[in-house]
Write an enzyme that holds these catalytic residues in place. Sequence first.
Site, PDB file in Angstrom:
ATOM      1  N   GLY A 121      -2.805   3.396   4.790  1.00 27.25           N
ATOM      2  CA  GLY A 121      -2.958   4.607   3.986  1.00 27.25           C
ATOM      3  C   GLY A 121      -2.559   4.432   2.537  1.00 27.25           C
ATOM      4  N   VAL A 122      -2.487   5.577   1.842  1.00 27.46           N
ATOM      5  CA  VAL A 122      -2.174   5.556   0.420  1.00 27.46           C
ATOM      6  C   VAL A 122      -0.667   5.603   0.209  1.00 27.46           C
ATOM      7  CG1 VAL A 122      -4.307   6.644  -0.307  1.00 27.46           C
ATOM      8  CG2 VAL A 122      -2.360   8.074   0.346  1.00 27.46           C
ATOM      9  N   GLY A 123      -0.243   5.204  -0.976  1.00 31.61           N
ATOM     10  CA  GLY A 123       1.148   5.386  -1.372  1.00 31.61           C
ATOM     11  C   GLY A 123       1.959   4.113  -1.302  1.00 31.61           C
ATOM     12  N   ASN A 124       3.192   4.270  -1.771  1.00 35.72           N
ATOM     13  CA  ASN A 124       4.087   3.121  -1.904  1.00 35.72           C
ATOM     14  C   ASN A 124       4.502   2.547  -0.557  1.00 35.72           C
ATOM     15  OD1 ASN A 124       4.366   2.990  -4.757  1.00 35.72           O
ATOM     16  ND2 ASN A 124       5.527   4.902  -4.653  1.00 35.72           N
ATOM     17  N   ASN A 162      -0.401  16.094  -1.770  1.00 31.53           N
ATOM     18  CA  ASN A 162      -1.713  15.517  -2.089  1.00 31.53           C
ATOM     19  C   ASN A 162      -2.810  16.135  -1.236  1.00 31.53           C
ATOM     20  OD1 ASN A 162      -0.437  13.723  -3.886  1.00 31.53           O
ATOM     21  ND2 ASN A 162      -0.076  12.257  -2.252  1.00 31.53           N
ATOM     22  N   GLU A 166      -9.656   2.806   4.302  1.00 26.38           N
ATOM     23  CA  GLU A 166     -10.260   3.703   3.321  1.00 26.38           C
ATOM     24  C   GLU A 166     -10.053   3.184   1.903  1.00 26.38           C
ATOM     25  OE1 GLU A 166      -9.175   7.900   4.031  1.00 26.38           O
ATOM     26  OE2 GLU A 166      -8.390   7.747   2.003  1.00 26.38           O
ATOM     27  N   LYS A 191      14.575  12.761  -0.990  1.00 28.46           N
ATOM     28  CA  LYS A 191      15.342  13.465  -2.018  1.00 28.46           C
ATOM     29  C   LYS A 191      16.834  13.088  -1.972  1.00 28.46           C
ATOM     30  CE  LYS A 191      11.665  15.452  -3.470  1.00 28.46           C
ATOM     31  NZ  LYS A 191      11.002  14.803  -4.590  1.00 28.46           N
TER      32      LYS A 191
END
Length: 502
Positions: free
Chosen positions: A267-270, A382, A292, A406
Site C-alpha cells: 500500500g501507500v505511505g511510509n 486520505n 497499485e 501521536k
Amino acid sequence: MSSRIRCPLLATRLASADHAAGFIQPGMTVGMSGFTGAGYPKQVPQALAARIAAAHERGERFGIRMLTGASTAPELDGVLARTGGIDFRLPYQSDPELRERINRGQIDYMDIHLGHVAQFARSGFFGKIDVAVIEVAASLPDGRLVPSTSVGNNATWLELADTVILEVNADQPAALEGMHDIASCPAPPHGVPIPLTTPGQRIGEPYLQVDPAKVVAVVETRGPDRLTPFAAPDDTSRRIAGHLVEFFRHEVARGRLPANLLPLQSGVGNIANAVLEGLREGGFEQLTAYTEVIQDAMLGLVRDGLITTASATALSLSPAGVADFVAHIDHYRQRIVLRPQEISNHAELIRRLGCLALNGMVEADIYGNVNSTHVAGTRIINGIGGSGDFARNSFIGCFMTPSTAKGGAVSTIVPMVSHVDHTEHDVSVVVTEQGLADLRGLSPRQRAHAIIGHCAHPDFRPLLQDYVDRAWVHSKALHTPHLLPEALSWHQRLLDTGSMRP
Ligand code: COA
C-alpha cells in the site's frame, strides 16, 4: 511539429493552458489524470484555478465536479481546492488543502474503492463526464497516446468525456513507451473473464486511444511529478517487517505459500514502503508484485532482481527514486507493467493471483475491524484507496501500523473502530511492532485474545483486557461482547483531552 506530438491532427490543436481551461465551465464534471502524485496535468488545472478565482472575485459562482485516478498534487488538488473551485471530488486524495476543506464540510467527497471507479463511471453512476484533462508522454502519428507515469482512469475518461484536453509533458521520459498495458472491462451484462494469469502478462496494447475529433486542446508542458521523499525505515517499521518476514517464512514452511511467496501488494505511505524494504531481510527470491503503486522500496527490489515482475497502475517515487527509474528505464520496462486501475485493482485478478496484501491503517479493533481513513470517526485522512479492493480479495490480507500514534497518546488498537473500512471478515492478519495476530480461523473472542496479546502496546494492553473482561460479564450477548456506552469512549477522550490515556 514537436517531437512529442507526432499526430498532425492533434498538432493543429496546440493551445495555451489558459485557452484550454476555457473549455471547462461551471458545474461540469471533469475527469483528470493523476494517481498518487504521478501523471497529473501540470498546467491546465492552474489556469482553471485562475479563471475560477477571477469569477469568484466578480461574485460569480464557479465550481466543478472532479474525478481523478487517486491523489494528485498541489498544482491540481491544492490549487483548485484553495480557490473554492471543487464542489465534488472522488476518489482517493491526500492534499492538505483539499483534505482541510473536505473536513470543513465545504467539498463533497466520495471515498470509493479505486477498482470500482471506471465501472461506476461507465455505467453512468456519476452522470455525464463533460471534459477529460489527461497528461500523456507523447502522441503517435496515428493519434494513439503514450501514457505518462500513471494510468489510473485515463482510458475511461478519454472514452467517456465529450471533450478532451491533452497535456503532453516533455519532461516525462520518452522511454516510458512500451511500459503500459491498456485494456478495459465492459460493464455488466457484457463482462467476460479477464485473460490475465500472471502479474507480468500483457493483455492489451501499450497506448491510450482517443477520438481525435473530441480533442479540443493540446498543451505542451514540462515539469516533474509530485516527488515526496519517504521516511527512512525506523526501529518500529523494521520490527513490523520482521514480524511479517517471520510469518511468511512460517507459511512457506507449512506449505501454505510457495518459496517465492505470492504476488505482493504493497500500500501507500511510509510504513508500507519501509516494510517492503524490510522484506529484503527475508531471503526470499524470485518475488512478484501485483499492486497499485510502485514506491521506492519496491523499485529497489525490482532493480536488485528480488522482484522479477511488478504490475501496478502508477509510480509513486521520491526524487531519488525517479533518478534511479530514469537512469535504468530500459531495465525497468522489461519488468514493470503499468495498467488501468480497473485492472490493477480488479477483484477477479487479485483473487486469481492470490495476492498478499500489505496495507497501512489508522486503527484496528479487538475483533479485527479496520479503519484506514478516519481519525476519531469523522476526520478523513486520505481515503480507502485500493486497500479494500485488495484486502477482501487477497489470499492473505494484512494490515499494519505502529501500536501507538501521536507520540504515544493514541492506541491504534481500540475497543471498537470509530469508522469501518474493512470488516473483520476481510482482515486476516494485524501486525504492529509489538507482534502479529493471525486471525484466520478464529472466532471474535479468540481474535480479541490474539490482537490484544500480540499487537497492543503494553501501556494500553491492560485497559483493553479490562474492557474485554467486563464485556464478557456485562454484554447482552457474547458472540462479539461489547459495552456499547464505553466502546467509543477512547476516541471521545482523545477529542476531549488530546489523549486516549485515562
Ligand atoms: N489516530 C490518529 N492519527 C493517526 C492514527 C490514529 N490511530 N494512525 C495514524 N495517524 C496519523 C499519523 O499520526 C500521521 O499523522 P501526521 O502526518 O500528522 O504525523 C498520519 O496519520 C499518517 O500516519 P503514518 O504513521 O505516517 O503512516 P503512513 O504514511 O504509513 O499512512 C495511512 C498510514 C493509514 C494514512 C495510509 O496507509 C493510508 O492512507 N491508507 C489508506 C489507503 C490505502 O491503504 N491505500 C493502499 C492501497 S494500494
